[in-house]
Structure formats: C-alpha cells, structure tokens
Design a protein around this motif. Structure first.
Motif, PDB file in Angstrom:
ATOM      1  N   MET A 165       0.823  -1.200   0.000  1.00 52.73           N
ATOM      2  CA  MET A 165       0.000   0.000   0.000  1.00 52.73           C
ATOM      3  C   MET A 165       0.863   1.259   0.000  1.00 52.73           C
ATOM      4  SD  MET A 165      -3.126  -0.542  -0.437  1.00 52.73           S
ATOM      5  CE  MET A 165      -3.595   1.168  -0.141  1.00 52.73           C
ATOM      6  N   ALA A 171      -1.066  -5.863  -3.547  1.00 46.62           N
ATOM      7  CA  ALA A 171      -1.776  -5.562  -2.302  1.00 46.62           C
ATOM      8  C   ALA A 171      -3.028  -6.431  -2.198  1.00 46.62           C
ATOM      9  CB  ALA A 171      -2.146  -4.084  -2.247  1.00 46.62           C
ATOM     10  N   ARG A 217      -0.559  -2.429  -6.990  1.00 46.38           N
ATOM     11  CA  ARG A 217      -1.963  -2.502  -6.601  1.00 46.38           C
ATOM     12  C   ARG A 217      -2.444  -3.950  -6.552  1.00 46.38           C
ATOM     13  NH1 ARG A 217      -6.562  -0.958 -10.762  1.00 46.38           N
ATOM     14  NH2 ARG A 217      -5.903  -3.038 -11.426  1.00 46.38           N
TER      15      ARG A 217
END
Length: 234
Positions: free
Chosen positions: A124, A151, A148
């Motif tokens: 993040m 995560a 992204r």
C-alpha cells in the motif's frame, strides 16, 4: 495515423519518479527476505509463494527502471528473461506445494496473518507513492498496477491464514500457493508472448514497416480494456 502513446506525456524520465522506484525496489527486496524466512519458519507455502512474488517484483521494477529510454530490443530481451524467471518460480511453487500435500503439516496461522498484514502495508505504501504516476505510459503504469494487484494478493494470503486458523488444516494455505503458481505461469506466458511480438514488430520497423506502439512488458498483466482504449484513440 497518430500513435495512441503520443498522449502519454510521462515516460518515467523524471528524477523524482526514479527515486520513488528505487525506494519501492528496496521495499520489495526487504519484504522478500522477511516473507521467505517467515514462510519457511511457519511452514506456509502461501507465504513462500508471496515472497517469490516480491522477488519477482524487485527484479521486474529493476528491469523497468533500467529499460526507461532504452530501445525495443533491450526491453524485449529483458522481458524474455523475466518470463523465464516467472516460469521457474511457478515450477518451484507447484512442485514444493505438491510435496507438502503428502506432508500435511499445518502452518502457523498467526505468523501467516501477521506477515501478510506487513506485506499488505508495504504494498500500500508503494501504491500511494505511485498514485500520481498511474496514468503514465504503459511501462510506468504497469509498475503501479503491479503494486496494486500485489496488495490484493496479500489480502488473499490473509484470508488463507484465517482459513488455516478456522479449519486447523493446511488446505487453504496449499490452495492459495497453487493459485499463485498459476498466476506466475500466466504472467510468464503473457510476458513472453508480448516480448516475441514486440521483437517481431521491431524487426519489421527496421525494414521500413511502421512499428505499432510498443507496450514494454512487465511482471503483471495489463489492465483489462487498456489496449482496446488505445486502439479507439488511435
């Protein structure tokens, strides 16, 4: 005909972006070490597979950094190397997971969950650092998409840890590891295929044929619909 990539004003040639990329490479390298040690200690295949994902990202981001401003031939050869590396990762995760199926030691769910949370926070941080660059060219955008998606992957490992804790069996951990092995294999295929196409296209351009806009390969798949949008804007 104008190329769609002409609208992508940011290509990575910015000292601030390069420093951020170096920081993210460092984060991913450190998390590889942490997750691999924790995965072995907790006997978690999912953590070890996620650790290899961090390693793959470290190499991928390093190659993306090196490839900024380079010719297509350099990028395609680097992509072929990344594709082969991902194939090896997939084989290792699959083989070791199959072995663990016959040696059913339940992993430590608490360690799995704690490390998965730390990995999620690390990714993040990377996502937030790259947020302002998410609409750059394909090479730059792919780095943000990788962070992204990683995560999201960490959340999957966290769910697997909850499944191990709830069921008191290793099956959620093993299933997650096999899913990640499949993702490695899929990424290896996509990267290798794109690299071969780009290499052929660059050969055609050298002979006087118009070269289609190139999308430098990365360790993650392109965002769905991105290529279609480019085609519509051309």
């Amino acid at each position: 005909m104008s190329h769609c990539c002409a609208k992508s004003t940011f290509t990575g040639l910015d000292p601030v972006y390069i420093r951020i990329l170096w920081l993210i490479i460092t984060i991913n390298g450190l998390m590889f070490g942490v997750e691999m040690v924790a995965g072995i200690a907790a006997q978690s295949q999912a953590l070890q597979a996620d650790a290899l994902d961090f390693l793959g990202d470290t190499l991928s981001y390093g190659i993306s950094l090196w490839a900024i401003g380079k010719a297509v031939s350099f990028r395609t050869n680097a992509a072929l190397f990344k594709g082969f590396s991902l194939l090896l990762m997939s084989c290792w995760v699959t083989g070791s997971t199959i072995y663990r199926i016959f040696v059913l030691n339940s992993p430590d769910a608490v360690t799995m969950g704690g490390v998965a949370i730390a990995a999620f926070i690390a990714n993040m941080v990377s996502v937030l650092l790259l947020m302002r660059y998410k609409d750059g060219d394909a090479n730059v955008r792919s780095v943000w998409l990788c962070s992204r998606n990683d995560a999201i992957g960490n959340l999957v490992v966290l769910i697997a840890a909850s499944g191990v804790w709830y069921s008191d069996t290793p099956w959620p951990d093993l299933a997650t590891a096999l899913i990640m092995a499949g993702l490695f294999l899929s990424s290896a295929w996509q990267i290798t295929r794109q690299a071969v196409l780009e290499k052929r296209a660059s050969g055609g351009a050298a002979q006087g044929v118009d070269e289609p806009p190139s999308h430098p390969a990365s360790g993650c798949a392109s965002e769905p619909g991105l290529d279609n949008r480019h085609s519509a804007e051309s």
